[in-house]
Design a protein around this motif. Sequence first.
Motif, PDB file in Angstrom:
ATOM      1  N   ASP A  29       0.894  -1.330  -0.105  1.00 42.99           N
ATOM      2  CA  ASP A  29       0.089   0.078  -0.143  1.00 42.99           C
ATOM      3  C   ASP A  29       0.833   1.145   0.072  1.00 42.99           C
ATOM      4  N   CYS A  32       0.609   4.800   2.763  1.00 41.53           N
ATOM      5  CA  CYS A  32      -0.209   4.051   3.614  1.00 41.53           C
ATOM      6  C   CYS A  32      -0.894   5.213   4.798  1.00 41.53           C
ATOM      7  N   GLY A  35      -1.854   3.568   7.978  1.00 46.21           N
ATOM      8  CA  GLY A  35      -1.882   1.961   7.890  1.00 46.21           C
ATOM      9  C   GLY A  35      -3.287   1.438   8.213  1.00 46.21           C
ATOM     10  N   VAL A  38      -3.769  -1.132   5.282  1.00 42.84           N
ATOM     11  CA  VAL A  38      -2.754  -2.193   5.467  1.00 42.84           C
ATOM     12  C   VAL A  38      -3.189  -3.191   6.446  1.00 42.84           C
ATOM     13  N   GLY A  50       3.522  -1.515   3.954  1.00 41.98           N
ATOM     14  CA  GLY A  50       2.873  -0.183   4.074  1.00 41.98           C
ATOM     15  C   GLY A  50       4.036   0.788   3.811  1.00 41.98           C
TER      16      GLY A  50
END
Length: 202
Positions: A29, A32, A35, A38, A50
């Motif tokens: 990702d 990100c 997160g 993720v 991420g």
Amino acid sequence: MPEVYWNHNVHYQRLVMTLVPEGCERALDVGCGDGLLVSKLAARLPTVTGADRSAEAIAMARRQHGDLDNVTFVAADYLDDPKGLLPEGKYDLVTAVAVIHHADFREAVNGLVRLLAPGGRLVVVGLAKERTPLDWIICLSGQAVSHVLKLFHGGKRNPGVPAMAPVMSWGEVARSSRALLPGSRFRRLLLRRYLLVWDKPS
């Protein structure tokens, strides 16, 4: 426990999850942020990375999701990665939500494609600029939907990551996508977003 919140990008993470390809082993990702996407990918896939060029965002992601055994967060720029923290041609899925309008479109797309393994899938949820009367009609319709969703979810919040206004129009993004990624699927979404999906030839 990570804070639960809603915004336009989070709204479309569910759509991203429906586009995870069969047999996907490694996902990345890009951009990100905190997160959240993720963590959702990590619930389904063996290995997820991420990446974000913001060290502050990566620190936030590690605080909230760093306990996941199959997740790695790296402070890296997918367009300028001299240390090779993001190996090219290694990922079965590369996602980028509200990311590529922060750079030149061609450079951004080429940078993401380089990261994909043969047969891998690129999923982009992006932003574009209103330029035509139809653009503004769709934008206003989306704002009405956004208001309802915001009330339903208890408010629209930003997790504290950088934001930038897009410069390319919807039509420009669609035409450039077709030119750069033959066979890609482009779809305009409400909430001022579009979906771009492309499968890299094997």
